[in-house]
Design a protein around this motif. Structure first.
Motif, PDB file in Angstrom:
ATOM      1  N   ASN A  22       2.271   6.412  -6.993  1.00  0.00           N
ATOM      2  CA  ASN A  22       1.238   7.319  -7.466  1.00  0.00           C
ATOM      3  C   ASN A  22       1.723   8.771  -7.386  1.00  0.00           C
ATOM      4  O   ASN A  22       1.487   9.567  -8.299  1.00  0.00           O
ATOM      5  CB  ASN A  22      -0.043   7.132  -6.650  1.00  0.00           C
ATOM      6  N   ARG A  23       2.427   9.096  -6.320  1.00  0.00           N
ATOM      7  CA  ARG A  23       2.978  10.452  -6.185  1.00  0.00           C
ATOM      8  C   ARG A  23       4.019  10.731  -7.260  1.00  0.00           C
ATOM      9  O   ARG A  23       4.089  11.840  -7.788  1.00  0.00           O
ATOM     10  CB  ARG A  23       3.578  10.642  -4.798  1.00  0.00           C
ATOM     11  N   ARG A  28       0.834  -1.211   0.000  1.00  0.00           N
ATOM     12  CA  ARG A  28       0.000   0.000   0.000  1.00  0.00           C
ATOM     13  C   ARG A  28       0.869   1.262   0.000  1.00  0.00           C
ATOM     14  O   ARG A  28       0.615   2.200  -0.742  1.00  0.00           O
ATOM     15  CB  ARG A  28      -0.913  -0.019   1.215  1.00  0.00           C
ATOM     16  N   ARG A  43       4.042   9.438 -10.245  1.00  0.00           N
ATOM     17  CA  ARG A  43       3.300   9.630 -11.497  1.00  0.00           C
ATOM     18  C   ARG A  43       2.680  11.023 -11.567  1.00  0.00           C
ATOM     19  O   ARG A  43       2.699  11.677 -12.618  1.00  0.00           O
ATOM     20  CB  ARG A  43       2.230   8.556 -11.636  1.00  0.00           C
ATOM     21  N   LYS A  44       2.146  11.498 -10.460  1.00  0.00           N
ATOM     22  CA  LYS A  44       1.581  12.852 -10.435  1.00  0.00           C
ATOM     23  C   LYS A  44       2.669  13.895 -10.665  1.00  0.00           C
ATOM     24  O   LYS A  44       2.466  14.872 -11.389  1.00  0.00           O
ATOM     25  CB  LYS A  44       0.887  13.114  -9.096  1.00  0.00           C
ATOM     26  N   ALA A  96       2.572   1.604  -3.388  1.00  0.00           N
ATOM     27  CA  ALA A  96       1.629   2.096  -4.397  1.00  0.00           C
ATOM     28  C   ALA A  96       1.377   3.590  -4.222  1.00  0.00           C
ATOM     29  O   ALA A  96       1.284   4.340  -5.197  1.00  0.00           O
ATOM     30  CB  ALA A  96       0.315   1.320  -4.306  1.00  0.00           C
ATOM     31  N   LYS A  97       1.288   4.032  -2.966  1.00  0.00           N
ATOM     32  CA  LYS A  97       1.074   5.447  -2.680  1.00  0.00           C
ATOM     33  C   LYS A  97       2.245   6.290  -3.182  1.00  0.00           C
ATOM     34  O   LYS A  97       2.052   7.330  -3.815  1.00  0.00           O
ATOM     35  CB  LYS A  97       0.887   5.630  -1.170  1.00  0.00           C
TER      36      LYS A  97
END
Length: 90
Positions: free
Chosen positions: A13-14, A6, A16-17, A9-10
């Motif tokens: 995701n950051r 988790r 990618r942003k 993944a978090k």
């Protein structure tokens, strides 16, 4: 690094942003946008990278300096160190 799927993944995701924000800088430069707009985009990227760095460093402190590490420190000291890092990374 992070010790759970988790958390991993978090963090991804950051990343990618942040990549999306950097792509916006590239588009702004290619489109000859106003310097002020480009600077705002760059400030957002800098903030995102600093925030990501703080998160990874926080995980490192929590999981490698307080748990099953040979160089163990007290959890309260780890919290103080995390606060200090967050203050200076901004």
């Amino acid at each position: 690094m992070s010790h759970s799927e988790r958390e991993k993944a978090k963090l991804l995701n950051r990343v990618r942003k942040t990549r999306g924000q950097l792509d916006a800088v590239e588009r702004a430069l290619q489109g000859d946008q106003d310097c002020g707009d480009v600077l705002m985009l760059l400030a957002a990227v800098r903030g995102a990278v600093g925030s990501l760095m703080a998160e990874v460093l926080e995980d490192h402190i929590k999981y490698h300096l307080t748990d099953a590490s040979q160089e163990r420190i007290a959890p309260e000291l780890a919290d103080d160190l995390i606060d200090l890092v967050r203050a200076y990374v901004k």
